[in-house]
Design a protein around this motif. Structure first.
Motif, PDB file in Angstrom:
ATOM      1  N   GLN A 116      20.805  12.794  -1.572  1.00 14.91           N
ATOM      2  CA  GLN A 116      20.648  11.529  -0.861  1.00 14.91           C
ATOM      3  C   GLN A 116      21.048  10.376  -1.786  1.00 14.91           C
ATOM      4  N   PRO A 117      21.475   9.252  -1.214  1.00 13.50           N
ATOM      5  CA  PRO A 117      21.702   8.075  -2.054  1.00 13.50           C
ATOM      6  C   PRO A 117      20.378   7.632  -2.684  1.00 13.50           C
ATOM      7  N   ARG A 118      20.414   7.284  -3.962  1.00 14.59           N
ATOM      8  CA  ARG A 118      19.189   6.851  -4.636  1.00 14.59           C
ATOM      9  C   ARG A 118      18.559   5.662  -3.910  1.00 14.59           C
ATOM     10  N   GLY A 119      19.403   4.742  -3.438  1.00 15.94           N
ATOM     11  CA  GLY A 119      18.885   3.557  -2.761  1.00 15.94           C
ATOM     12  C   GLY A 119      18.088   3.908  -1.513  1.00 15.94           C
ATOM     13  N   LEU A 120      18.532   4.942  -0.808  1.00 19.12           N
ATOM     14  CA  LEU A 120      17.833   5.342   0.410  1.00 19.12           C
ATOM     15  C   LEU A 120      16.511   6.036   0.070  1.00 19.12           C
ATOM     16  N   LEU A 121      16.536   6.883  -0.938  1.00 18.38           N
ATOM     17  CA  LEU A 121      15.298   7.548  -1.361  1.00 18.38           C
ATOM     18  C   LEU A 121      14.272   6.504  -1.821  1.00 18.38           C
ATOM     19  N   GLY A 122      14.708   5.569  -2.657  1.00 19.20           N
ATOM     20  CA  GLY A 122      13.808   4.506  -3.113  1.00 19.20           C
ATOM     21  C   GLY A 122      13.250   3.726  -1.934  1.00 19.20           C
ATOM     22  N   HIS A 123      14.114   3.444  -0.982  1.00 17.09           N
ATOM     23  CA  HIS A 123      13.732   2.664   0.193  1.00 17.09           C
ATOM     24  C   HIS A 123      12.638   3.355   1.012  1.00 17.09           C
ATOM     25  N   VAL A 124      12.843   4.617   1.348  1.00 14.71           N
ATOM     26  CA  VAL A 124      11.869   5.296   2.221  1.00 14.71           C
ATOM     27  C   VAL A 124      10.549   5.547   1.498  1.00 14.71           C
ATOM     28  N   VAL A 125      10.607   5.749   0.188  1.00 13.97           N
ATOM     29  CA  VAL A 125       9.368   5.987  -0.557  1.00 13.97           C
ATOM     30  C   VAL A 125       8.563   4.685  -0.674  1.00 13.97           C
ATOM     31  N   VAL A 126       9.240   3.570  -0.931  1.00 15.16           N
ATOM     32  CA  VAL A 126       8.541   2.274  -0.980  1.00 15.16           C
ATOM     33  C   VAL A 126       7.910   1.972   0.382  1.00 15.16           C
ATOM     34  N   GLU A 127       8.666   2.190   1.438  1.00 17.35           N
ATOM     35  CA  GLU A 127       8.151   1.926   2.788  1.00 17.35           C
ATOM     36  C   GLU A 127       6.910   2.775   3.092  1.00 17.35           C
ATOM     37  N   ALA A 128       6.960   4.043   2.721  1.00 17.16           N
ATOM     38  CA  ALA A 128       5.834   4.942   3.012  1.00 17.16           C
ATOM     39  C   ALA A 128       4.586   4.509   2.237  1.00 17.16           C
ATOM     40  N   ALA A 129       4.772   4.145   0.973  1.00 19.03           N
ATOM     41  CA  ALA A 129       3.614   3.746   0.163  1.00 19.03           C
ATOM     42  C   ALA A 129       3.038   2.426   0.677  1.00 19.03           C
ATOM     43  N   LEU A 130       3.904   1.503   1.073  1.00 17.34           N
ATOM     44  CA  LEU A 130       3.432   0.236   1.632  1.00 17.34           C
ATOM     45  C   LEU A 130       2.656   0.466   2.915  1.00 17.34           C
ATOM     46  N   SER A 131       3.117   1.431   3.699  1.00 15.86           N
ATOM     47  CA  SER A 131       2.431   1.676   4.957  1.00 15.86           C
ATOM     48  C   SER A 131       1.041   2.275   4.706  1.00 15.86           C
ATOM     49  N   VAL A 132       0.893   3.088   3.674  1.00 14.29           N
ATOM     50  CA  VAL A 132      -0.439   3.592   3.300  1.00 14.29           C
ATOM     51  C   VAL A 132      -1.357   2.425   2.938  1.00 14.29           C
ATOM     52  N   LEU A 133      -0.811   1.487   2.142  1.00 15.81           N
ATOM     53  CA  LEU A 133      -1.606   0.335   1.718  1.00 15.81           C
ATOM     54  C   LEU A 133      -1.996  -0.540   2.910  1.00 15.81           C
ATOM     55  N   LYS A 134      -1.053  -0.668   3.849  1.00 21.23           N
ATOM     56  CA  LYS A 134      -1.305  -1.496   5.021  1.00 21.23           C
ATOM     57  C   LYS A 134      -2.392  -0.879   5.903  1.00 21.23           C
ATOM     58  N   VAL A 135      -2.324   0.427   6.083  1.00 24.27           N
ATOM     59  CA  VAL A 135      -3.272   1.105   6.960  1.00 24.27           C
ATOM     60  C   VAL A 135      -4.677   1.133   6.347  1.00 24.27           C
ATOM     61  N   HIS A 136      -4.775   1.436   5.048  1.00 27.53           N
ATOM     62  CA  HIS A 136      -6.083   1.706   4.439  1.00 27.53           C
ATOM     63  C   HIS A 136      -6.600   0.594   3.542  1.00 27.53           C
ATOM     64  N   GLY A 137      -5.702  -0.220   2.976  1.00 24.19           N
ATOM     65  CA  GLY A 137      -6.122  -1.181   1.970  1.00 24.19           C
ATOM     66  C   GLY A 137      -6.508  -0.446   0.691  1.00 24.19           C
ATOM     67  N   GLU A 138      -6.691  -1.204  -0.391  1.00 23.87           N
ATOM     68  CA  GLU A 138      -7.032  -0.548  -1.659  1.00 23.87           C
ATOM     69  C   GLU A 138      -8.413   0.109  -1.593  1.00 23.87           C
ATOM     70  N   ASP A 139      -9.373  -0.544  -0.944  1.00 24.82           N
ATOM     71  CA  ASP A 139     -10.724   0.014  -0.866  1.00 24.82           C
ATOM     72  C   ASP A 139     -10.754   1.285  -0.018  1.00 24.82           C
ATOM     73  N   GLY A 140     -10.063   1.230   1.112  1.00 27.15           N
ATOM     74  CA  GLY A 140     -10.023   2.386   1.998  1.00 27.15           C
ATOM     75  C   GLY A 140      -9.341   3.563   1.325  1.00 27.15           C
ATOM     76  N   TYR A 141      -8.288   3.260   0.562  1.00 24.66           N
ATOM     77  CA  TYR A 141      -7.575   4.319  -0.146  1.00 24.66           C
ATOM     78  C   TYR A 141      -8.499   4.989  -1.154  1.00 24.66           C
ATOM     79  N   ARG A 142      -9.191   4.174  -1.948  1.00 24.68           N
ATOM     80  CA  ARG A 142     -10.081   4.708  -2.979  1.00 24.68           C
ATOM     81  C   ARG A 142     -11.197   5.551  -2.355  1.00 24.68           C
ATOM     82  N   ALA A 143     -11.669   5.114  -1.177  1.00 24.71           N
ATOM     83  CA  ALA A 143     -12.727   5.871  -0.511  1.00 24.71           C
ATOM     84  C   ALA A 143     -12.241   7.258  -0.102  1.00 24.71           C
ATOM     85  N   LYS A 144     -10.961   7.362   0.266  1.00 25.78           N
ATOM     86  CA  LYS A 144     -10.445   8.656   0.716  1.00 25.78           C
ATOM     87  C   LYS A 144      -9.893   9.503  -0.424  1.00 25.78           C
ATOM     88  N   TRP A 145      -9.273   8.841  -1.406  1.00 23.59           N
ATOM     89  CA  TRP A 145      -8.617   9.606  -2.480  1.00 23.59           C
ATOM     90  C   TRP A 145      -9.560   9.791  -3.665  1.00 23.59           C
TER      91      TRP A 145
END
Ligand SMILES: [Zn+2]
Length: 168
Positions: free
Chosen positions: A107-136
């Motif tokens: 895959q193009p590096r730019g595309l891999l970087g893009h989808v991984v950043v998007e996925a991590a941001l979406s985790v943060l958006k859904v759970h927030g830092e506190d919610g993430y810590r509670a689950k992880w």
């Protein structure tokens, strides 16, 4: 950026995340345990592709299996290969070829970087830092690793999206 690559990271329960990658030809899905700082390892691994080391490796603990991602930078592209080993406690220092190759794609590096950043941001958006810590539990949300990869991606890949105006 055209999207022939899908990547997802979702907290599926307390202490588990579903990691999914699909290049339009084949899909790989793993249920990853919180025993390791898995999302941080992924972000650091992809960020490493922007540095001098052309090969990045990180592993997810499926309890007991190990799933090892090997990223090989080749110019503007990245060869992504995922290996599976039956028992992480026995395979952590085993060579890649001892595992079973379960998924690979270039895959193009730019595309891999893009989808991984998007996925991590979406985790943060859904759970927030506190919610993430509670689950992880064992590890906080990897804010610094995400900021680092986002900065490298924006700087080197010329992505038009800003990714995460809501970043802390
Ligand atoms: Zn982008």
């Amino acid at each position: 950026m055209a999207n022939g690559l899908q990547f997802g990271w979702e907290l599926s329960g307390s202490g588990w995340a579903t990691c999914l990658i699909n290049d339009g030809h084949a899909e790989r899905k793993d249920i990853v345990s919180y025993c390791t700082d898995a999302l941080a390892d992924l972000l650091h691994g992809v960020a490493g592709l922007y540095g001098p080391a052309p090969v990045q490796r990180f592993s997810f603990d499926l309890e007991p299996a190990e799933v090892r991602w090997v990223l090989r930078g080749r110019g503007a592209d990245v060869d992504v290969t995922i290996y599976r080993f039956p028992d992480m406690s026995a395979s952590f220092d085993a060579p890649d070829q001892d595992g079973t190759r379960v998924w690979s794609s270039t895959q193009p590096r730019g595309l891999l970087g893009h989808v991984v950043v998007e996925a991590a941001l979406s985790v943060l958006k859904v759970h927030g830092e506190d919610g993430y810590r509670a689950k992880w539990v064992l590890h906080p949300f990897p804010v610094a690793a995400l900021q680092d990869l986002r900065r490298l991606h924006l700087q080197h890949d010329g992505c038009d999206l800003r990714h995460g105006v809501a970043m802390p």
